[in-house]
Write a protein that holds these residues in place. Structure first.
Motif, PDB file in Angstrom:
ATOM      1  N   ILE A   1      23.363   0.355  12.899  1.00  0.00           N
ATOM      2  CA  ILE A   1      21.990   1.297  12.577  1.00  0.00           C
ATOM      3  C   ILE A   1      22.403   2.691  12.454  1.00  0.00           C
ATOM      4  O   ILE A   1      21.962   3.208  11.535  1.00  0.00           O
ATOM      5  CB  ILE A   1      21.080   1.052  13.873  1.00  0.00           C
ATOM      6  CG1 ILE A   1      20.654  -0.349  14.223  1.00  0.00           C
ATOM      7  CG2 ILE A   1      20.128   1.936  14.015  1.00  0.00           C
ATOM      8  CD1 ILE A   1      19.989  -0.574  15.587  1.00  0.00           C
ATOM      9  N   LYS A   2      23.407   3.234  13.237  1.00  0.00           N
ATOM     10  CA  LYS A   2      23.802   4.369  12.855  1.00  0.00           C
ATOM     11  C   LYS A   2      24.384   4.703  11.473  1.00  0.00           C
ATOM     12  O   LYS A   2      23.882   5.675  10.795  1.00  0.00           O
ATOM     13  CB  LYS A   2      25.002   4.890  13.969  1.00  0.00           C
ATOM     14  CG  LYS A   2      25.059   6.561  13.872  1.00  0.00           C
ATOM     15  CD  LYS A   2      26.220   6.909  15.189  1.00  0.00           C
ATOM     16  CE  LYS A   2      26.276   8.501  14.780  1.00  0.00           C
ATOM     17  NZ  LYS A   2      27.291   8.660  15.738  1.00  0.00           N
ATOM     18  N   SER A   3      25.088   3.772  10.991  1.00  0.00           N
ATOM     19  CA  SER A   3      25.701   3.708   9.590  1.00  0.00           C
ATOM     20  C   SER A   3      24.743   3.624   8.621  1.00  0.00           C
ATOM     21  O   SER A   3      24.805   4.218   7.692  1.00  0.00           O
ATOM     22  CB  SER A   3      26.895   2.566   9.572  1.00  0.00           C
ATOM     23  OG  SER A   3      27.883   2.672  10.364  1.00  0.00           O
ATOM     24  N   GLY A   4      23.810   2.747   8.964  1.00  0.00           N
ATOM     25  CA  GLY A   4      22.674   2.457   7.937  1.00  0.00           C
ATOM     26  C   GLY A   4      21.840   3.714   7.968  1.00  0.00           C
ATOM     27  O   GLY A   4      21.583   4.220   6.833  1.00  0.00           O
ATOM     28  N   LEU A   5      21.521   4.472   9.070  1.00  0.00           N
ATOM     29  CA  LEU A   5      20.599   5.415   8.897  1.00  0.00           C
ATOM     30  C   LEU A   5      21.439   6.768   8.205  1.00  0.00           C
ATOM     31  O   LEU A   5      20.858   7.640   7.613  1.00  0.00           O
ATOM     32  CB  LEU A   5      20.047   5.887  10.185  1.00  0.00           C
ATOM     33  CG  LEU A   5      19.046   4.901  10.724  1.00  0.00           C
ATOM     34  CD1 LEU A   5      18.611   5.163  12.129  1.00  0.00           C
ATOM     35  CD2 LEU A   5      17.665   5.205   9.821  1.00  0.00           C
TER      36      LEU A   5
ATOM     37  N   SER B   1       0.935  -1.050   0.099  1.00  0.00           N
ATOM     38  CA  SER B   1       0.066   0.148   0.021  1.00  0.00           C
ATOM     39  C   SER B   1       0.887   1.288   0.051  1.00  0.00           C
ATOM     40  O   SER B   1       0.608   2.236  -0.703  1.00  0.00           O
ATOM     41  CB  SER B   1      -0.838   0.018   1.101  1.00  0.00           C
ATOM     42  OG  SER B   1      -2.051  -1.247   1.221  1.00  0.00           O
ATOM     43  N   ALA B   2       2.133   1.208   0.700  1.00  0.00           N
ATOM     44  CA  ALA B   2       2.804   2.480   0.578  1.00  0.00           C
ATOM     45  C   ALA B   2       3.311   2.597  -0.741  1.00  0.00           C
ATOM     46  O   ALA B   2       3.809   2.063  -1.448  1.00  0.00           O
ATOM     47  CB  ALA B   2       4.130   2.231   1.660  1.00  0.00           C
ATOM     48  N   SER B   3       3.445   3.921  -1.028  1.00  0.00           N
ATOM     49  CA  SER B   3       3.784   4.442  -2.552  1.00  0.00           C
ATOM     50  C   SER B   3       5.343   4.292  -2.560  1.00  0.00           C
ATOM     51  O   SER B   3       5.780   4.054  -3.636  1.00  0.00           O
ATOM     52  CB  SER B   3       3.350   6.077  -2.807  1.00  0.00           C
ATOM     53  OG  SER B   3       3.722   6.715  -1.548  1.00  0.00           O
ATOM     54  N   LYS B   4       6.059   4.380  -1.604  1.00  0.00           N
ATOM     55  CA  LYS B   4       7.333   4.362  -1.545  1.00  0.00           C
ATOM     56  C   LYS B   4       7.884   3.320  -0.377  1.00  0.00           C
ATOM     57  O   LYS B   4       7.638   3.577   0.779  1.00  0.00           O
ATOM     58  CB  LYS B   4       8.094   5.733  -1.540  1.00  0.00           C
ATOM     59  CG  LYS B   4       9.454   5.775  -1.433  1.00  0.00           C
ATOM     60  CD  LYS B   4      10.144   7.281  -1.406  1.00  0.00           C
ATOM     61  CE  LYS B   4      11.690   7.265  -1.250  1.00  0.00           C
ATOM     62  NZ  LYS B   4      12.094   8.710  -1.211  1.00  0.00           N
ATOM     63  N   VAL B   5       8.844   2.534  -0.956  1.00  0.00           N
ATOM     64  CA  VAL B   5       9.463   1.601   0.020  1.00  0.00           C
ATOM     65  C   VAL B   5      10.853   1.578  -0.207  1.00  0.00           C
ATOM     66  O   VAL B   5      11.356   1.588  -1.242  1.00  0.00           O
ATOM     67  CB  VAL B   5       8.926   0.182  -0.164  1.00  0.00           C
ATOM     68  CG1 VAL B   5       9.511  -0.980   0.953  1.00  0.00           C
ATOM     69  CG2 VAL B   5       7.439  -0.205  -0.200  1.00  0.00           C
ATOM     70  N   ILE B   6      11.676   1.743   0.912  1.00  0.00           N
ATOM     71  CA  ILE B   6      12.922   1.742   1.044  1.00  0.00           C
ATOM     72  C   ILE B   6      13.384   0.509   1.995  1.00  0.00           C
ATOM     73  O   ILE B   6      13.234   0.334   3.216  1.00  0.00           O
ATOM     74  CB  ILE B   6      13.565   2.775   1.666  1.00  0.00           C
ATOM     75  CG1 ILE B   6      13.095   4.218   0.638  1.00  0.00           C
ATOM     76  CG2 ILE B   6      15.247   2.956   1.667  1.00  0.00           C
ATOM     77  CD1 ILE B   6      13.771   5.550   1.410  1.00  0.00           C
ATOM     78  N   PHE B   7      14.327  -0.286   1.595  1.00  0.00           N
ATOM     79  CA  PHE B   7      14.941  -1.366   2.175  1.00  0.00           C
ATOM     80  C   PHE B   7      16.231  -0.804   2.529  1.00  0.00           C
ATOM     81  O   PHE B   7      16.998  -0.536   1.776  1.00  0.00           O
ATOM     82  CB  PHE B   7      14.968  -2.740   1.404  1.00  0.00           C
ATOM     83  CG  PHE B   7      13.655  -3.342   1.027  1.00  0.00           C
ATOM     84  CD1 PHE B   7      12.861  -4.100   1.786  1.00  0.00           C
ATOM     85  CD2 PHE B   7      12.922  -3.143  -0.266  1.00  0.00           C
ATOM     86  CE1 PHE B   7      11.523  -4.592   1.455  1.00  0.00           C
ATOM     87  CE2 PHE B   7      11.887  -3.569  -0.582  1.00  0.00           C
ATOM     88  CZ  PHE B   7      11.273  -4.514   0.259  1.00  0.00           C
ATOM     89  N   LEU B   8      16.503  -1.107   4.009  1.00  0.00           N
ATOM     90  CA  LEU B   8      17.813  -0.632   4.652  1.00  0.00           C
ATOM     91  C   LEU B   8      18.461  -1.732   5.234  1.00  0.00           C
ATOM     92  O   LEU B   8      18.015  -2.324   6.090  1.00  0.00           O
ATOM     93  CB  LEU B   8      17.645   0.438   5.390  1.00  0.00           C
ATOM     94  CG  LEU B   8      18.851   1.280   6.096  1.00  0.00           C
ATOM     95  CD1 LEU B   8      19.628   1.834   5.171  1.00  0.00           C
ATOM     96  CD2 LEU B   8      18.340   2.245   7.020  1.00  0.00           C
ATOM     97  N   GLY B   9      19.765  -2.103   4.818  1.00  0.00           N
ATOM     98  CA  GLY B   9      20.396  -2.972   5.631  1.00  0.00           C
ATOM     99  C   GLY B   9      20.987  -2.452   7.005  1.00  0.00           C
ATOM    100  O   GLY B   9      21.609  -1.330   6.844  1.00  0.00           O
TER     101      GLY B   9
END
Length: 487
Positions: A83-87, A66-74
């Protein structure tokens, strides 16, 4: 920024209507029978995506989502640094697209530290200072929803604590970022009084006459060259019983530091507006405490003034008398932070504290020693040092213990007073701590030198809000210990 916590499976997240859906993929990711799992499984199989921290894959208008935009983040193993590096890799695209609302979906519930790392890193990366801009400036990101497969009472508490921590960090950033003419000692006093709107917090702001009556000759000597009157701010958070000894936080509040008669070089002197980073962190901690409401007592002391070089300014070679009665030969007027802190440390004795922690952007020597990664930490007791070290690890707001050997005091000997305010260049962060140690003998004491960690230079110039996270974790651990201890 508003934060929300939801219990949401990956299958349910596929049906969530939102502008931007960010799905965190760790090394432990296991695909389910839902559209999001199917999409990411295909990408991994095709080697177009991996769980390596910072790896990203974007999808638009995908079938079944349903979301118009999806971002998969490693996020690799999902450690705080992962987590900090990913964000950090994700945030530039959020800023470029001016994302206003997003949902962060974690495929496992994780723990309190994971929640903290996600939200604090996101808030830090999207923070915007705009107070002194001619046109209104604010972060575009307004709403963050954190979705976990399940939400326990412990995770709910961790979420609320983290949000309160972010509020405190951002208040500390705000005041450390403000130019000196927008953050005078009087303005800091008013900011502290604003915190006293909380029922658990009280505030008293002392002026020059009050400080003179207390005999704070060392503090007054630093302020005497400035047209801005000094302020001595006393904050009290009463969450525990009246008989419970408080922890006292002492924050260095030099709202601008020219170096005084020992004038600093012109390049980068503008950054000396952040020399009240210790004071800002105390304000931030009290803001967080007002929201978390732990059952502890905390006192905050902020000696605030400017260090200016006018005709009335203190001179190299002058001898002043501190509140403790000890005399000090001022060999270098640019070593002023310790001169205002020593009187505050003496004042702290009246509270019969369980511990006193001072926080100061104190020495360039500490920057050379530890850089911008860890704050320098000195402590008179091993247990206090261990608790602070652990609090820094838990908050991902790191510190490192440095020595307090008596031999370092040799450099502070004076022919004309009880002590000199500086030693030589060698071990400068340690000799500064040894100077303060002379005034902190009647209670367990720790000193945090945050000169390298409270501020970032260069293109990213601005305050970090450290060490609000470390201090808050330390104080909350004290509350936890008090709860577990028998009466």
């Amino acid at each position: 920024m508003n934060f929300e916590l939801k219990a949401l499976s990956l299958a349910a997240a596929s049906k969530l209507r939102t502008d931007t859906l960010i799905v965190l993929i760790s090394d432990q990711f296991q695909a389910g029978q839902d559209p999001l799992s199917a999409l990411i499984s295909k990408a991994i199989k095709a080697k177009d995506f991996s769980s390596k921290s910072g790896q990203m894959l974007q999808a638009y208008a995908s079938p079944g989502i349903s979301a118009s935009k999806v971002i998969f983040l490693g996020i690799s193993k999902g450690t705080p640094q992962d987590i900090k590096s990913g964000l950090n890799a994700l945030i530039p695209s959020l800023k470029a697209s001016e994302t206003q609302a997003l949902c962060l979906v974690s495929t496992d519930s994780g723990n309190a530290q994971r929640i903290q790392s996600l939200l604090v890193s996101l808030a830090d990366g999207t923070y915007v200072y705009g107070t002194t801009q001619s046109k209104p400036v604010s972060r575009s990101l307004r709403q963050v929803t954190l979705a976990l497969p399940s939400v326990t009472a412990a995770l709910e508490t961790a979420f609320k604590t983290t949000v309160a921590m972010i509020r405190g960090i951002e208040l500390a950033k705000e005041w450390a970022n403000r130019p000196a003419n927008h953050a005078t000692p009087s303005m800091l006093g008013k900011a502290a009084q604003a915190l006293a709107k909380s029922a658990a917090i009280s505030c008293e702001v002392l002026g020059p006459k009050d400080v003179a009556k207390l005999g704070m000759g060392s503090f007054m000597s630093v302020a005497q060259g400035s047209a801005e009157p000094l302020r001595f701010i006393v904050l009290k958070y009463q969450g525990g019983a009246k008989t419970d000894a408080p922890t006292v936080l002492v924050g260095k509040g030099i709202t601008f530091d020219t170096g005084g008669i020992s004038l600093k070089p012109a390049p980068e002197m503008d950054e000396m507006k952040y020399d009240m980073g210790g004071a800002a962190s105390v304000l931030g901690v009290f803001h967080s405490l007002s929201q978390i409401k732990p059952k502890i007592n905390v006192v905050g002391l902020i000696p605030a003034c400017e260090n200016m070089p006018d005709g009335l300014a203190v001179k190299p070679g002058d001898v002043v008398t501190s509140m403790s009665g000890q005399t000090i030969e001022i060999l270098n007027t640019d070593a002023e932070g310790r001169l205002i802190l020593c009187d505050a440390l003496t004042y702290a004795e009246r509270f019969k504290p369980k511990a006193v922690i001072d926080i100061a952007t104190l020495t360039g020597a500490c920057v050379i020693a530890l850089g911008a990664v860890r704050s320098g930490m000195f402590a008179t007791e091993d247990d206090l040092a261990h608790r602070l070290q652990q609090a820094g690890d838990d908050a991902n707001d790191l510190c490192w213990r440095l020595p307090l050997d008596d031999a370092y005091s040799e450099a502070l000997k004076s022919n004309f007073a009880d002590v000199a305010n500086v030693g030589g260049r060698a071990g400068g962060a340690i000799t500064a701590a040894k100077f303060l140690h002379r005034f902190a003998k009647k209670y367990p004491w720790a000193h945090l030198d945050i000169a390298g960690t409270a501020w970032k230079g260069g293109a990213a110039k601005g305050a970090t809000g450290r060490p609000v996270g470390l201090l808050l974790h330390y104080l909350l651990s004290q509350a936890s210990t008090a709860t577990k201890s028998p009466k």
